[in-house]
Design an enzyme around this catalytic site. Sequence first.
Site, mmCIF file in Angstrom:
data_model
loop_
_atom_site.group_PDB
_atom_site.id
_atom_site.type_symbol
_atom_site.label_atom_id
_atom_site.label_comp_id
_atom_site.label_asym_id
_atom_site.label_seq_id
_atom_site.Cartn_x
_atom_site.Cartn_y
_atom_site.Cartn_z
ATOM 1 N N GLY A 8 32.673 57.076 5.856
ATOM 2 C CA GLY A 8 31.431 57.606 6.412
ATOM 3 C C GLY A 8 30.416 57.973 5.357
ATOM 4 O O GLY A 8 29.638 58.909 5.527
ATOM 5 N N GLY A 9 30.398 57.226 4.256
ATOM 6 C CA GLY A 9 29.404 57.443 3.214
ATOM 7 C C GLY A 9 28.122 56.695 3.523
ATOM 8 O O GLY A 9 27.889 56.273 4.662
ATOM 9 N N LYS A 179 26.915 40.251 -8.968
ATOM 10 C CA LYS A 179 26.513 41.653 -8.857
ATOM 11 C C LYS A 179 27.149 42.503 -9.945
ATOM 12 O O LYS A 179 26.538 43.444 -10.451
ATOM 13 C CB LYS A 179 26.881 42.219 -7.483
ATOM 14 C CG LYS A 179 26.339 43.637 -7.297
ATOM 15 C CD LYS A 179 26.570 44.216 -5.933
ATOM 16 C CE LYS A 179 25.900 45.585 -5.825
ATOM 17 N NZ LYS A 179 26.207 46.275 -4.568
ATOM 18 N N ASN A 187 24.233 50.449 -14.686
ATOM 19 C CA ASN A 187 24.793 51.738 -14.255
ATOM 20 C C ASN A 187 25.359 52.598 -15.381
ATOM 21 O O ASN A 187 25.008 53.778 -15.496
ATOM 22 C CB ASN A 187 25.849 51.505 -13.171
ATOM 23 C CG ASN A 187 25.253 50.987 -11.882
ATOM 24 O OD1 ASN A 187 24.146 50.457 -11.865
ATOM 25 N ND2 ASN A 187 25.981 51.127 -10.796
#
Length: 298
Positions: A8-9, A179, A187
């Site tokens: 549920g992020g 990616k 990052n």
Amino acid sequence: MKIGIIGGGSVGLLCAYYLSLYHDVTVVTRREEQAAAIRSEGIRLDKDGEEFSADCNADTCMSSDFDLLVVTVKQHQLQSVFPLLERIGKTNILFLQNGMGHIHDLKDWRVGHSIYVGIVEHGAVRKSDTVVEHTGLGAIKWSTFHNTEPDRLNTLFQHNHSDFPIRYEADWYRLLTGKLIVNACINPLTALLQVKNGELLTTPAYVAFMKLVFQEASHILKLENEEEAWERVQVVCGQTKENRSSMLVDVTEGRKTEADAIIGYLLKEASLHGLDAAHLEFLYGSIKALERNTNKVF
């Protein structure tokens, strides 16, 4: 069709909102509080100053009563999810994680499930247990990995919202490495230097170090077109110049980062093939040190 979203992020809520427009969706959460809130309030999407809502089911239990399970938890959380998936009957499972650390796990995972992998190109920020902000339009791209039925998923995904395209790619390795090289270059450096993405292009020393990281990573990944890949890294960096990378946010907020999923995969591949990865080793060690220093003030 019945779709279960595990996690549920930000990515889980984003997927649940858009997929629930066409399918019967259940979000499988870790906390009952979040599941209850989703059942009661649905999911709200904030986009460009507007609010949208969709009804959605939620639960804390996992089952095989789905045509598809979409796993959206972070890579380091997968070890708690794998045992649950092993207990259910055969189904289709799509893994949507940053990096490629989970690929080593999936290669050794002996289950009867049909396994797919993919990437998320959208920008999303979870604002609460039921609210997600769609900060950047992109696409979900997926590919077959093991014991797959691609026609089944193509049928599932034949209807989707124009702001949430879902596309099939034939080569999973090319899809994920495309990616990964971007994530590996942007990052960790933004997290270490504590800068927004765009600053990596405006400071010559940062550009030079990013290029060294790129060269190591591209050699490890055996990229076919390095010039095109380097151009892609710079384009993404420029397009997201005002963004703070997810790794920078995790470090700032004292959370575990996705260093293992992104840099860890590259280091393991380098070790397996006897390749040099001095700059990646430095980045990995630096980020892991920042993870341990959760009291650091930024």
